[in-house]
Design a protein around this motif. Sequence first.
Motif, PDB file in Angstrom:
ATOM      1  N   PHE A 475      40.808  37.897  30.945  1.00  0.00           N
ATOM      2  CA  PHE A 475      39.942  36.736  31.119  1.00  0.00           C
ATOM      3  C   PHE A 475      40.155  35.684  30.030  1.00  0.00           C
ATOM      4  O   PHE A 475      40.400  36.003  28.866  1.00  0.00           O
ATOM      5  N   TYR A 476      40.019  34.425  30.432  1.00  0.00           N
ATOM      6  CA  TYR A 476      39.876  33.332  29.470  1.00  0.00           C
ATOM      7  C   TYR A 476      38.790  32.394  29.985  1.00  0.00           C
ATOM      8  O   TYR A 476      38.439  32.402  31.170  1.00  0.00           O
ATOM      9  N   THR A 477      38.230  31.600  29.084  1.00  0.00           N
ATOM     10  CA  THR A 477      37.130  30.697  29.427  1.00  0.00           C
ATOM     11  C   THR A 477      37.555  29.252  29.223  1.00  0.00           C
ATOM     12  O   THR A 477      38.166  28.915  28.202  1.00  0.00           O
ATOM     13  N   ARG A 478      37.224  28.424  30.201  1.00  0.00           N
ATOM     14  CA  ARG A 478      37.407  26.977  30.100  1.00  0.00           C
ATOM     15  C   ARG A 478      36.039  26.345  29.861  1.00  0.00           C
ATOM     16  O   ARG A 478      35.077  26.641  30.572  1.00  0.00           O
ATOM     17  N   VAL A 479      35.960  25.498  28.848  1.00  0.00           N
ATOM     18  CA  VAL A 479      34.703  24.840  28.491  1.00  0.00           C
ATOM     19  C   VAL A 479      34.974  23.350  28.364  1.00  0.00           C
ATOM     20  O   VAL A 479      36.001  22.945  27.803  1.00  0.00           O
ATOM     21  N   ALA A 495      43.584  33.993  26.515  1.00  0.00           N
ATOM     22  CA  ALA A 495      43.291  35.099  27.427  1.00  0.00           C
ATOM     23  C   ALA A 495      43.228  36.402  26.634  1.00  0.00           C
ATOM     24  O   ALA A 495      44.082  36.670  25.789  1.00  0.00           O
ATOM     25  N   ILE A 496      42.207  37.200  26.896  1.00  0.00           N
ATOM     26  CA  ILE A 496      42.062  38.518  26.270  1.00  0.00           C
ATOM     27  C   ILE A 496      42.567  39.562  27.261  1.00  0.00           C
ATOM     28  O   ILE A 496      42.026  39.702  28.357  1.00  0.00           O
ATOM     29  N   VAL A 501      35.175  43.502  29.017  1.00  0.00           N
ATOM     30  CA  VAL A 501      34.213  42.821  28.145  1.00  0.00           C
ATOM     31  C   VAL A 501      35.018  42.027  27.111  1.00  0.00           C
ATOM     32  O   VAL A 501      35.211  42.470  25.974  1.00  0.00           O
ATOM     33  N   PRO A 502      35.524  40.861  27.496  1.00  0.00           N
ATOM     34  CA  PRO A 502      36.381  40.086  26.586  1.00  0.00           C
ATOM     35  C   PRO A 502      35.581  39.479  25.437  1.00  0.00           C
ATOM     36  O   PRO A 502      34.447  39.030  25.615  1.00  0.00           O
ATOM     37  N   VAL A 503      36.176  39.475  24.258  1.00  0.00           N
ATOM     38  CA  VAL A 503      35.574  38.867  23.066  1.00  0.00           C
ATOM     39  C   VAL A 503      36.497  37.738  22.615  1.00  0.00           C
ATOM     40  O   VAL A 503      37.656  37.975  22.272  1.00  0.00           O
TER      41      VAL A 503
END
Length: 575
Positions: A475-479, A495-496, A501-503
């Motif tokens: 997972f990675y997050t776009r903000v 990306a983790i 449970v990605p940190v």
Amino acid sequence: MPQRPHTHQKPTKTNMERPSKQYFKVCFCCRRMFRLKAAEPPEDVKKAFESYSENGTMTVDHLLRFLKEFQGERGATKEDAQGIFNSLKHLNIFQRKDLHLEAFFRYLLSDHNAPLSPNLGVHHDMKAPLAHYFLYTGHNSYLTGNQLSSDCSVDPIIKALKRGVRVIELDLWPNATNDDVDVCHGGTLTTPVELTQCLQAINCNAFIASEYPVIITFEDHLTPKLQARVADVVVNTFGATLFQPETELKELPSPESLKRKIIISTKPPKEYLESWRDKNQDDQDEVEEDDKDESDEGGEDHQDEDILAVPEYRHLIAIHAGKVKGGIENWFFDDANKVRRLSLSEQQLEKAAETYATNIVRFTQRNLLRVYPKGIRFDSSNFNPLVGWEHGAQMVAFNMQGYGKYLWIMHGMFRANGGCGYVKKPHFLLNPREVYDPNEELPTITTLKVKVYLGEGWYSDFSHTHFDRYSPPDFYTRVGIAGVPRDTKMMRTKAIEDEWVPVWNHEFAFPLTVPELALLRIEVMEYDTSGNPDFGGQTCLPVSELRGGIRAVPLYNRKGEVYNSVRLLMRFKFV
């Protein structure tokens, strides 16, 4: 063939159902094993706990001080803190009667720690004229899918109203036998639905999500006889809830004064003949070639005596719609003796804004402006709503049956003000003495810092091979910010790999020149080597109502439906 992964479960004190291992079978003789980590408190959470606890435990008084000082909830009470304690008792993670770090962390990840306050409700001033608000507005509200061949139904109308949409559009056409009225997208293969069914659906569902007024805009393609039929059906359906002013409005009333009222808006019948003649005398400009007729125009070549024969239809119309005669330079004329609604396509607005931006803003201080998708959006896609909002357009009309980032932005805007479907426009769009110019570059007013700590919940809400058949997801997050052009940007974390449970522990900074119109966009994606990342959730939040501190941010699917468990732990701070 890959098989559904197996899990090995080791009971723990805090979560008896948390698996510790996950196996992926990649062939008949080989399996891959991955350890499943539980979410652990980030360093910032540990430091906050240390600052607001004693001897490793947090009392109700400690928690109250944390809420006021760290989270910025100045109005928090001891009862609020006790309520949080009570909400955690079922987790069986208390130490004596106080919270230890694990319980405090679970609170921060819970629904009790939302990024928007659940207690605000409707808090904007609702006593100003309707022109002072953005309205949650639908386009072709009866369509279930695309603009060319989908079914027409009451279902999307009901769904929109239950979401809080306050403006419903109905296209009125004679039925096959020309003795009644259908609702459909004319000139297409869409199957019609009876007008009576649509009106009954509105009557039954108008005020479930909000008690503030519902406006029905008609695109009228009817004969005078059928207009009289519409008048009869509308009056019989809505009765006393129908708002029918005795004379043409000189100023728009307030949402507060129109609670639980139904308002009809369309072009008055007498103007249909003039509109039809004008359209046959004038060549359409390039902007209008690809668009359907203005949604509040339409109608047939009625004779004047026929038009005058349907005063009951004219009396239905509380908010008159239509353009002032002449070219684009006349569209935004503000008549001090009356108010009106103007409809433009997204293309027409963009072209007009190049030269007449301040005229548009001034016009929308007293009158209503509706902006609808261009006619070639056959797939029911939408456009950037900020183009309308930054020019003061109250009714940015959207296809609510689809999904995509622009619809998510629309949903985000109307999470504000208790989700009532009306959001007060910022003061700078309403100041007649110093008219706001959307084309002017403005200085940075504030900077929003956003830190993404971690995420959880995908293991519970998704099939364990949904993202990857051979390993846990990456997972990675776009903000980012959706706002005026200078404020708009998107950034992302790394990306983790192979973690449910990605940190991330990644911080972003967003300078804002117009924070009043800014929305925080958040998307989680799963990295794919093919270049087509998988969708892992999204949300959009109005910056004006964003609470500071460490917050649990629930994510939604593509259709805007909230997941049961998927959420991010984030921190918000204005500097």
